[in-house]
Scaffold this motif. Sequence first.
Motif, PDB file in Angstrom:
ATOM      1  N   GLU A 185       0.821  -1.214   0.000  1.00  0.00           N
ATOM      2  CA  GLU A 185       0.000   0.000   0.000  1.00  0.00           C
ATOM      3  C   GLU A 185       0.854   1.263   0.000  1.00  0.00           C
ATOM      4  O   GLU A 185       0.532   2.249  -0.664  1.00  0.00           O
ATOM      5  N   LEU A 186       1.959   1.240   0.748  1.00  0.00           N
ATOM      6  CA  LEU A 186       2.807   2.419   0.872  1.00  0.00           C
ATOM      7  C   LEU A 186       4.006   2.386  -0.075  1.00  0.00           C
ATOM      8  O   LEU A 186       4.768   3.348  -0.145  1.00  0.00           O
ATOM      9  N   GLY A 187       4.178   1.276  -0.788  1.00  0.00           N
ATOM     10  CA  GLY A 187       5.320   1.151  -1.686  1.00  0.00           C
ATOM     11  C   GLY A 187       6.643   1.038  -0.950  1.00  0.00           C
ATOM     12  O   GLY A 187       7.680   1.504  -1.444  1.00  0.00           O
ATOM     13  N   ILE A 188       6.640   0.433   0.235  1.00  0.00           N
ATOM     14  CA  ILE A 188       7.835   0.314   1.060  1.00  0.00           C
ATOM     15  C   ILE A 188       8.415  -1.097   0.933  1.00  0.00           C
ATOM     16  O   ILE A 188       7.708  -2.084   1.128  1.00  0.00           O
ATOM     17  N   ILE A 189       9.707  -1.161   0.611  1.00  0.00           N
ATOM     18  CA  ILE A 189      10.392  -2.454   0.552  1.00  0.00           C
ATOM     19  C   ILE A 189      10.465  -3.054   1.948  1.00  0.00           C
ATOM     20  O   ILE A 189      10.136  -4.211   2.173  1.00  0.00           O
ATOM     21  N   GLY A 190      10.918  -2.239   2.898  1.00  0.00           N
ATOM     22  CA  GLY A 190      11.003  -2.660   4.288  1.00  0.00           C
ATOM     23  C   GLY A 190      12.057  -3.728   4.523  1.00  0.00           C
ATOM     24  O   GLY A 190      12.901  -4.017   3.666  1.00  0.00           O
ATOM     25  N   LEU A 191      12.013  -4.311   5.696  1.00  0.00           N
ATOM     26  CA  LEU A 191      12.956  -5.341   6.106  1.00  0.00           C
ATOM     27  C   LEU A 191      12.250  -6.686   6.206  1.00  0.00           C
ATOM     28  O   LEU A 191      11.084  -6.754   6.599  1.00  0.00           O
ATOM     29  N   ASN A 192      12.950  -7.730   5.869  1.00  0.00           N
ATOM     30  CA  ASN A 192      12.398  -9.079   5.954  1.00  0.00           C
ATOM     31  C   ASN A 192      12.118  -9.406   7.421  1.00  0.00           C
ATOM     32  O   ASN A 192      13.045  -9.462   8.239  1.00  0.00           O
ATOM     33  N   PRO A 193      10.850  -9.626   7.801  1.00  0.00           N
ATOM     34  CA  PRO A 193      10.541  -9.926   9.209  1.00  0.00           C
ATOM     35  C   PRO A 193      11.293 -11.126   9.755  1.00  0.00           C
ATOM     36  O   PRO A 193      11.596 -11.179  10.952  1.00  0.00           O
ATOM     37  N   GLU A 194      11.620 -12.097   8.886  1.00  0.00           N
ATOM     38  CA  GLU A 194      12.327 -13.290   9.339  1.00  0.00           C
ATOM     39  C   GLU A 194      13.767 -12.975   9.735  1.00  0.00           C
ATOM     40  O   GLU A 194      14.409 -13.780  10.415  1.00  0.00           O
ATOM     41  N   GLN A 195      14.270 -11.816   9.328  1.00  0.00           N
ATOM     42  CA  GLN A 195      15.639 -11.419   9.657  1.00  0.00           C
ATOM     43  C   GLN A 195      15.664 -10.206  10.585  1.00  0.00           C
ATOM     44  O   GLN A 195      16.727  -9.630  10.821  1.00  0.00           O
ATOM     45  N   THR A 196      14.497  -9.848  11.128  1.00  0.00           N
ATOM     46  CA  THR A 196      14.368  -8.620  11.909  1.00  0.00           C
ATOM     47  C   THR A 196      13.967  -8.929  13.348  1.00  0.00           C
ATOM     48  O   THR A 196      13.078  -9.750  13.588  1.00  0.00           O
ATOM     49  N   PHE A 197      14.629  -8.266  14.287  1.00  0.00           N
ATOM     50  CA  PHE A 197      14.260  -8.349  15.707  1.00  0.00           C
ATOM     51  C   PHE A 197      13.808  -6.961  16.128  1.00  0.00           C
ATOM     52  O   PHE A 197      14.530  -5.979  15.932  1.00  0.00           O
ATOM     53  N   PHE A 198      12.615  -6.880  16.730  1.00  0.00           N
ATOM     54  CA  PHE A 198      12.007  -5.590  17.067  1.00  0.00           C
ATOM     55  C   PHE A 198      11.925  -5.431  18.577  1.00  0.00           C
ATOM     56  O   PHE A 198      11.280  -6.220  19.260  1.00  0.00           O
ATOM     57  N   VAL A 199      12.608  -4.412  19.094  1.00  0.00           N
ATOM     58  CA  VAL A 199      12.499  -4.047  20.507  1.00  0.00           C
ATOM     59  C   VAL A 199      11.574  -2.842  20.600  1.00  0.00           C
ATOM     60  O   VAL A 199      11.896  -1.758  20.096  1.00  0.00           O
ATOM     61  N   SER A 200      10.422  -3.022  21.213  1.00  0.00           N
ATOM     62  CA  SER A 200       9.439  -1.951  21.351  1.00  0.00           C
ATOM     63  C   SER A 200       9.513  -1.381  22.758  1.00  0.00           C
ATOM     64  O   SER A 200       9.236  -2.075  23.738  1.00  0.00           O
ATOM     65  N   VAL A 201       9.902  -0.133  22.853  1.00  0.00           N
ATOM     66  CA  VAL A 201      10.037   0.509  24.158  1.00  0.00           C
ATOM     67  C   VAL A 201       8.676   0.914  24.711  1.00  0.00           C
ATOM     68  O   VAL A 201       8.430   0.825  25.908  1.00  0.00           O
ATOM     69  N   GLN A 202       7.772   1.332  23.831  1.00  0.00           N
ATOM     70  CA  GLN A 202       6.494   1.874  24.299  1.00  0.00           C
ATOM     71  C   GLN A 202       5.288   1.186  23.664  1.00  0.00           C
ATOM     72  O   GLN A 202       4.311   0.912  24.335  1.00  0.00           O
ATOM     73  N   LYS A 203       5.361   0.931  22.379  1.00  0.00           N
ATOM     74  CA  LYS A 203       4.201   0.398  21.657  1.00  0.00           C
ATOM     75  C   LYS A 203       3.966  -1.068  21.997  1.00  0.00           C
ATOM     76  O   LYS A 203       4.911  -1.825  22.229  1.00  0.00           O
ATOM     77  N   THR A 204       2.692  -1.447  22.011  1.00  0.00           N
ATOM     78  CA  THR A 204       2.335  -2.850  22.226  1.00  0.00           C
ATOM     79  C   THR A 204       1.918  -3.531  20.924  1.00  0.00           C
ATOM     80  O   THR A 204       1.777  -4.747  20.886  1.00  0.00           O
ATOM     81  N   GLU A 205       1.725  -2.754  19.856  1.00  0.00           N
ATOM     82  CA  GLU A 205       1.341  -3.304  18.559  1.00  0.00           C
ATOM     83  C   GLU A 205       2.213  -2.678  17.478  1.00  0.00           C
ATOM     84  O   GLU A 205       2.741  -1.571  17.634  1.00  0.00           O
ATOM     85  N   LEU A 206       2.349  -3.378  16.354  1.00  0.00           N
ATOM     86  CA  LEU A 206       3.171  -2.896  15.253  1.00  0.00           C
ATOM     87  C   LEU A 206       2.291  -2.537  14.052  1.00  0.00           C
ATOM     88  O   LEU A 206       1.291  -3.220  13.786  1.00  0.00           O
TER      89      LEU A 206
END
Length: 242
Positions: free
Chosen positions: A24-45
């Motif tokens: 929808e946004l035309g973003i390549i982004g990062l492969n989730p299988e190779q990504t680790f996400f540390v969320s300091v504040q948010k509970t949802e992505l």
Amino acid sequence: MSKAIAICGLPGSGKTSSVFPSKELGIIGLNPEQTFFVSVQKTELPMRGWRNKFTNFTKDNPKGNFVKTDQISVIKGLVKYISDTRTDVKYLIIDDFSYMLSNEYFRRIKETGYNKFNDVGNIAFETIQAALNARDDLFIFLLTHSETVTNAQTGMPMDKMKSIGKLVDEKFNMEGCFNYVLFAGSEINEQSNGEIKVSKYFLTQSDGSNTAKTPAGVFDELKIPNDLGYIVQKINDYEYGD
């Protein structure tokens, strides 16, 4: 030394959405299988189907790739653990670095004296040092808020990485630790069909109104897509190209 990259901007400027692939946004982004996400504040992505791609990292799920915490000791431990043992992880996101500082400050807001400011400054220092000292092939993105201050040289407004108190600004120049500091922004464009579209972008260089910086030759434009996948491609082309 890892590739530590600061992504700065106001809330809603497209920092977090730059992480995830989006048709929808035309973003390549990062492969989730190779990504680790540390969320300091948010509970949802902000990613369609994110719960299927990001699972909680726990003792029972050591291959998980999502943690919610604002504790510096935990985050430092995660950076080292991922750097040393999780070679499947190529991209580590810490979102939002500024909340690590402000959360500690407000937990101790009733304290008098300067100890809390010293400790907040130490959180900034230790987080950035941990990111800089991770393994060479790991991209670490510190997403953080920006703030507007007065440029001491020009007397004009200037956007910078947000900090807490003068200690960090005066004793520890955060932007100076990074080769890459990008600032998120938005602009309104009128399409050929008359529709109005809000476009998100990252600034790659400073014109004096911010502290953005990137090595010469990595990006061809002042404004680039708010897309971490695009950024990774350009950095790899720069470092491994002819």
